[in-house]
Design a protein around this motif. Structure first.
Motif, PDB file in Angstrom:
ATOM      1  N   ARG A  59       0.788  -1.189  -0.137  1.00  0.00           N
ATOM      2  CA  ARG A  59       0.042  -0.061  -0.166  1.00  0.00           C
ATOM      3  C   ARG A  59       0.862   1.171  -0.034  1.00  0.00           C
ATOM      4  N   LYS A  60       1.790   1.365  -0.983  1.00  0.00           N
ATOM      5  CA  LYS A  60       2.930   2.398  -0.907  1.00  0.00           C
ATOM      6  C   LYS A  60       2.962   2.864  -2.567  1.00  0.00           C
ATOM      7  N   ILE A  61       2.908   4.138  -2.752  1.00  0.00           N
ATOM      8  CA  ILE A  61       2.973   4.611  -3.893  1.00  0.00           C
ATOM      9  C   ILE A  61       4.213   5.743  -3.656  1.00  0.00           C
ATOM     10  N   HIS A  62       5.268   5.882  -4.917  1.00  0.00           N
ATOM     11  CA  HIS A  62       6.331   6.772  -4.586  1.00  0.00           C
ATOM     12  C   HIS A  62       6.258   7.380  -6.118  1.00  0.00           C
ATOM     13  N   VAL A  63       6.386   8.908  -5.942  1.00  0.00           N
ATOM     14  CA  VAL A  63       6.344   9.637  -7.333  1.00  0.00           C
ATOM     15  C   VAL A  63       7.667  10.146  -7.232  1.00  0.00           C
ATOM     16  N   TYR A  64       8.281  10.338  -8.499  1.00  0.00           N
ATOM     17  CA  TYR A  64       9.669  10.520  -8.590  1.00  0.00           C
ATOM     18  C   TYR A  64       9.991  11.138 -10.193  1.00  0.00           C
ATOM     19  N   GLY A  65      11.051  11.445 -10.406  1.00  0.00           N
ATOM     20  CA  GLY A  65      11.735  11.743 -11.822  1.00  0.00           C
ATOM     21  C   GLY A  65      11.177  12.677 -12.573  1.00  0.00           C
ATOM     22  N   TYR A  66      11.133  12.757 -13.883  1.00  0.00           N
ATOM     23  CA  TYR A  66      10.641  13.769 -14.705  1.00  0.00           C
ATOM     24  C   TYR A  66      10.466  13.204 -16.213  1.00  0.00           C
TER      25      TYR A  66
END
Length: 72
Positions: free
Chosen positions: A33-40
């Motif tokens: 139950r994890k979401i990680h937002v990153y980058g471009y």
């Protein structure tokens, strides 16, 4: 870019337009139950991940949602 183009075309059929404010990536781990937002996005630049994270938290209140500007 493909998703944006399809969305822009669909909106145009309804007399609407849109603008891409940036991009990034998501790491979704449903079992944790994890979401990680990153980058471009190479073509669109970096989105404001803080805004993305707040939108995701509203939809997934039982998830741990984090973000970082690092990564691709």
């Amino acid at each position: 870019a493909d998703l944006f183009e399809r969305t822009a075309e669909e909106l145009a059929r309804h007399g609407l337009s849109c603008e891409c404010l940036g991009g990034g990536r998501l790491s979704h781990r449903p079992e944790e139950r994890k979401i990680h937002v990153y980058g471009y996005s190479v073509g669109f630049g970096r989105a404001d991940h803080a805004v993305t994270t707040e939108k995701l938290k509203a939809e997934y209140p039982d998830y741990e949602i984090t973000w970082a500007d690092e990564g691709y």
